[in-house]
Design a protein around this motif. Structure first.
Motif, PDB file in Angstrom:
ATOM      1  N   SER A  10     112.371 127.502  -5.108  1.00  0.00           N
ATOM      2  CA  SER A  10     113.836 128.281  -6.027  1.00  0.00           C
ATOM      3  C   SER A  10     113.347 127.805  -7.550  1.00  0.00           C
ATOM      4  N   TYR A  11     113.581 128.817  -8.959  1.00  0.00           N
ATOM      5  CA  TYR A  11     113.209 128.650  -9.896  1.00  0.00           C
ATOM      6  C   TYR A  11     115.578 128.529 -10.209  1.00  0.00           C
ATOM      7  N   GLY A  12     115.884 127.402  -9.797  1.00  0.00           N
ATOM      8  CA  GLY A  12     117.387 127.368 -10.531  1.00  0.00           C
ATOM      9  C   GLY A  12     117.419 127.813  -9.275  1.00  0.00           C
ATOM     10  N   ALA A  13     118.431 128.905  -9.983  1.00  0.00           N
ATOM     11  CA  ALA A  13     120.000 129.674  -9.214  1.00  0.00           C
ATOM     12  C   ALA A  13     118.280 131.139  -8.584  1.00  0.00           C
ATOM     13  N   ILE A  14     117.403 131.163  -9.385  1.00  0.00           N
ATOM     14  CA  ILE A  14     116.883 132.293  -8.771  1.00  0.00           C
ATOM     15  C   ILE A  14     115.785 131.958  -7.601  1.00  0.00           C
ATOM     16  N   GLU A  15     116.399 132.628  -6.326  1.00  0.00           N
ATOM     17  CA  GLU A  15     115.431 132.658  -5.577  1.00  0.00           C
ATOM     18  C   GLU A  15     113.917 133.659  -5.639  1.00  0.00           C
ATOM     19  N   ALA A  16     112.209 132.813  -5.359  1.00  0.00           N
ATOM     20  CA  ALA A  16     111.748 133.933  -5.633  1.00  0.00           C
ATOM     21  C   ALA A  16     110.874 134.254  -4.238  1.00  0.00           C
ATOM     22  N   VAL A  17     110.661 133.031  -3.489  1.00  0.00           N
ATOM     23  CA  VAL A  17     110.033 133.573  -1.931  1.00  0.00           C
ATOM     24  C   VAL A  17     111.305 132.964  -1.138  1.00  0.00           C
ATOM     25  N   GLY A  34     102.108 143.548  -3.921  1.00  0.00           N
ATOM     26  CA  GLY A  34     103.625 143.086  -4.112  1.00  0.00           C
ATOM     27  C   GLY A  34     103.570 143.648  -5.407  1.00  0.00           C
ATOM     28  N   ALA A  35     104.862 144.504  -5.208  1.00  0.00           N
ATOM     29  CA  ALA A  35     104.832 144.768  -7.214  1.00  0.00           C
ATOM     30  C   ALA A  35     105.505 143.580  -8.258  1.00  0.00           C
ATOM     31  N   ASN A  36     105.523 143.624  -9.678  1.00  0.00           N
ATOM     32  CA  ASN A  36     105.878 142.118 -10.608  1.00  0.00           C
ATOM     33  C   ASN A  36     107.309 141.779 -10.146  1.00  0.00           C
ATOM     34  N   GLY A  37     106.633 140.727 -10.477  1.00  0.00           N
ATOM     35  CA  GLY A  37     108.059 139.632  -9.873  1.00  0.00           C
ATOM     36  C   GLY A  37     108.425 139.626  -8.408  1.00  0.00           C
ATOM     37  N   ALA A  38     107.724 139.990  -7.342  1.00  0.00           N
ATOM     38  CA  ALA A  38     107.469 140.444  -5.963  1.00  0.00           C
ATOM     39  C   ALA A  38     107.774 138.391  -5.560  1.00  0.00           C
ATOM     40  N   GLY A  39     106.843 137.243  -5.948  1.00  0.00           N
ATOM     41  CA  GLY A  39     107.034 136.212  -5.890  1.00  0.00           C
ATOM     42  C   GLY A  39     105.680 135.642  -5.604  1.00  0.00           C
ATOM     43  N   LYS A  40     104.795 136.668  -5.720  1.00  0.00           N
ATOM     44  CA  LYS A  40     103.115 136.478  -4.951  1.00  0.00           C
ATOM     45  C   LYS A  40     102.792 134.932  -5.733  1.00  0.00           C
ATOM     46  N   SER A  41     102.860 134.907  -7.241  1.00  0.00           N
ATOM     47  CA  SER A  41     102.374 134.114  -7.711  1.00  0.00           C
ATOM     48  C   SER A  41     103.176 132.836  -7.286  1.00  0.00           C
ATOM     49  N   THR A  42     104.495 132.537  -7.523  1.00  0.00           N
ATOM     50  CA  THR A  42     104.827 131.547  -6.584  1.00  0.00           C
ATOM     51  C   THR A  42     104.907 131.045  -6.054  1.00  0.00           C
ATOM     52  N   LEU A  43     104.326 131.904  -4.556  1.00  0.00           N
ATOM     53  CA  LEU A  43     103.688 132.366  -3.481  1.00  0.00           C
ATOM     54  C   LEU A  43     102.529 130.894  -3.592  1.00  0.00           C
ATOM     55  N   PRO A  82      93.512 130.740 -11.032  1.00  0.00           N
ATOM     56  CA  PRO A  82      95.287 131.171 -11.538  1.00  0.00           C
ATOM     57  C   PRO A  82      95.483 132.429 -12.198  1.00  0.00           C
ATOM     58  N   GLU A  83      96.306 133.027 -11.890  1.00  0.00           N
ATOM     59  CA  GLU A  83      96.431 134.288 -12.489  1.00  0.00           C
ATOM     60  C   GLU A  83      96.717 133.779 -14.151  1.00  0.00           C
ATOM     61  N   GLY A  84      95.711 134.857 -15.117  1.00  0.00           N
ATOM     62  CA  GLY A  84      95.401 134.221 -16.313  1.00  0.00           C
ATOM     63  C   GLY A  84      94.512 133.683 -16.921  1.00  0.00           C
ATOM     64  N   ASP A 160      94.608 134.742  -7.761  1.00  0.00           N
ATOM     65  CA  ASP A 160      95.599 135.171  -8.760  1.00  0.00           C
ATOM     66  C   ASP A 160      95.417 136.226  -8.948  1.00  0.00           C
ATOM     67  N   GLU A 161      95.337 137.943  -8.422  1.00  0.00           N
ATOM     68  CA  GLU A 161      95.197 138.791  -9.109  1.00  0.00           C
ATOM     69  C   GLU A 161      94.089 138.809 -10.423  1.00  0.00           C
ATOM     70  N   PRO A 162      92.979 138.696  -9.806  1.00  0.00           N
ATOM     71  CA  PRO A 162      91.350 138.507 -10.722  1.00  0.00           C
ATOM     72  C   PRO A 162      91.302 139.869 -11.106  1.00  0.00           C
ATOM     73  N   GLU A 192      97.167 141.169  -5.552  1.00  0.00           N
ATOM     74  CA  GLU A 192      96.349 141.714  -6.161  1.00  0.00           C
ATOM     75  C   GLU A 192      97.863 142.555  -6.274  1.00  0.00           C
ATOM     76  N   GLN A 193      97.814 143.224  -7.994  1.00  0.00           N
ATOM     77  CA  GLN A 193      98.710 144.336  -7.349  1.00  0.00           C
ATOM     78  C   GLN A 193      97.763 145.878  -7.941  1.00  0.00           C
ATOM     79  N   MET A 194      95.782 145.433  -7.970  1.00  0.00           N
ATOM     80  CA  MET A 194      95.371 146.635  -7.578  1.00  0.00           C
ATOM     81  C   MET A 194      95.434 147.272  -6.072  1.00  0.00           C
TER      82      MET A 194
HETATM   83  P1  ATP Z   1     103.528 138.796 -11.124  1.00  0.00           P
HETATM   84  O1  ATP Z   1     102.805 140.208 -10.816  1.00  0.00           O
HETATM   85  O2  ATP Z   1     104.004 140.250 -12.022  1.00  0.00           O
HETATM   86  O3  ATP Z   1     102.950 137.875 -11.997  1.00  0.00           O
HETATM   87  P2  ATP Z   1     104.700 137.828  -8.957  1.00  0.00           P
HETATM   88  O4  ATP Z   1     104.795 138.819  -7.855  1.00  0.00           O
HETATM   89  O5  ATP Z   1     103.656 137.021  -9.089  1.00  0.00           O
HETATM   90  O6  ATP Z   1     104.667 139.081 -10.298  1.00  0.00           O
HETATM   91  P3  ATP Z   1     106.227 135.539  -9.578  1.00  0.00           P
HETATM   92  O7  ATP Z   1     105.301 135.212 -10.388  1.00  0.00           O
HETATM   93  O8  ATP Z   1     106.041 134.504  -8.510  1.00  0.00           O
HETATM   94  O9  ATP Z   1     105.644 137.133  -8.840  1.00  0.00           O
HETATM   95  O10 ATP Z   1     107.745 135.836  -9.897  1.00  0.00           O
HETATM   96  C1  ATP Z   1     108.878 135.584  -9.120  1.00  0.00           C
HETATM   97  C2  ATP Z   1     109.938 135.874  -9.315  1.00  0.00           C
HETATM   98  O11 ATP Z   1     110.455 134.087 -10.445  1.00  0.00           O
HETATM   99  C3  ATP Z   1     109.919 136.372 -10.555  1.00  0.00           C
HETATM  100  O12 ATP Z   1     111.562 136.846 -11.064  1.00  0.00           O
HETATM  101  C4  ATP Z   1     110.201 135.731 -12.108  1.00  0.00           C
HETATM  102  O13 ATP Z   1     110.610 135.754 -13.152  1.00  0.00           O
HETATM  103  C5  ATP Z   1     110.650 134.128 -11.295  1.00  0.00           C
HETATM  104  N1  ATP Z   1     109.626 132.374 -12.112  1.00  0.00           N
HETATM  105  C6  ATP Z   1     108.712 132.784 -11.659  1.00  0.00           C
HETATM  106  N2  ATP Z   1     108.353 131.879 -12.884  1.00  0.00           N
HETATM  107  C7  ATP Z   1     109.152 131.266 -12.695  1.00  0.00           C
HETATM  108  C8  ATP Z   1     109.527 130.497 -13.618  1.00  0.00           C
HETATM  109  N3  ATP Z   1     108.799 129.081 -14.083  1.00  0.00           N
HETATM  110  N4  ATP Z   1     111.054 129.730 -14.239  1.00  0.00           N
HETATM  111  C9  ATP Z   1     111.712 130.594 -13.838  1.00  0.00           C
HETATM  112  N5  ATP Z   1     111.205 131.984 -13.013  1.00  0.00           N
HETATM  113  C10 ATP Z   1     109.572 132.078 -12.646  1.00  0.00           C
END
Ligand code: ATP
Length: 236
Positions: A10-17, A34-43, A82-84, A160-162, A192-194
């Motif tokens: 989680s990032y604060g109140a946001i549960e990313a995974v 998974g789509a943008n924001g699905a939580g892939k990078s976080t995982l 890493p991504e980027g 992460d998203e090469p 990947e998104q591709m």
């Molecule tokens: P993308 O393909 O766009 O990179 P993703 O699947 O990798 O997306 P994440 O980057 O893991 O997704 O983000 C998952 C969720 O967590 C999103 O809602 C994002 O806004 C949130 N999030 C990611 N990093 C942080 C952070 N450092 N602080 C707060 N929220 C975050």
């Protein structure tokens, strides 16, 4: 090689995974789409130890690494591109590669051999070894990010998203490099998104949607799955 049991991040109140369980076996290429924001990078970050987890377990090589810091996970054989890309723009290509070998300090001969190996894998990096990394093209920076991760001789490579932001021909080169790494027996977890290319190179794959795994199967099965086709593969 890698096992996640009900991992929550989680990032604060946001549960990313939201309780992800998955497995990567030795020698496999496993893809998470998974789509943008699905939580892939976080995982991926939670596997590399760059993001703490709130619940669950990360097992690397059968060892519970949930509380092990990231630099020690490198020692256990995990490296991430890493991504980027995250290359150090003000450092040369060679200096970036040396940074990738920071866990192997004191072994100059082995580090030189590893640099030579990466230059053979990515000849463009040899040509540009003294160039500042910030002036490389996007594709070259991606090659450098992968090569830098490989400098620690990982057993498990996290990518992460090469393909992010790269032209189609360059994406082809990057996937060719991934295929070569796979042939050499390296275990790879690719985010990947591709989706089409990523599923094409994967032994197995998972679909991540808003923090949850919603589908899993062989790369081939997911390429033919109607839901995957509709959501991730477009019409062609
Ligand atoms: P993308 O393909 O766009 O990179 P993703 O699947 O990798 O997306 P994440 O980057 O893991 O997704 O983000 C998952 C969720 O967590 C999103 O809602 C994002 O806004 C949130 N999030 C990611 N990093 C942080 C952070 N450092 N602080 C707060 N929220 C975050």
């Amino acid at each position: 090689m890698l096992k996640l049991n009900s991992v929550k991040v989680s990032y604060g109140a946001i549960e990313a995974v939201k309780g992800v369980s998955l497995e990567v076996r030795e020698g496999e290429v496993v893809t998470i789409i998974g789509a943008n924001g699905a939580g892939k990078s976080t995982l991926l970050k939670s596997i590399a130890g760059l993001e703490p987890i709130q619940a669950g377990q990360v097992l690397i090589g059968g060892q519970d690494c949930t509380l092990v810091p990231s630099h020690k996970r490198v020692g256990l054989g995990v490296a991430m591109s890493p991504e980027g890309r995250g290359v150090f723009a003000d450092q040369t290509v060679r200096e970036n590669l040396l940074l990738g070998a920071y866990t192997r300090r004191g072994n100059a001969g082995a580090i030189e051999a590893a640099i030579e190996r990466e230059f053979t894998r990515f000849p463009r990096l040899r040509e540009r070894q003294n160039q500042l990394s910030g002036t490389l093209s996007g594709g070259e920076q991606q090659m450098l990010a992968i090569a830098r991760a490989l400098m620690s001789e990982p057993k498990l490579l996290l990518l992460d998203e090469p393909s992010l932001g790269l032209a189609p021909l360059v994406i082809k080169d990057i996937f060719a490099a991934i295929r070569q790494l796979r042939q050499s027996g390296l275990t790879i977890l690719l985010v990947e998104q591709m989706a089409r290319q990523a599923l094409g190179v994967a032994d197995r794959a998972y679909v991540l949607e808003t923090g949850c795994i919603t589908l899993e199967g062989s790369g081939k099965a997911l390429l033919n799955d109607p839901k995957v086709k509709a959501a991730y593969l477009g019409s062609h």
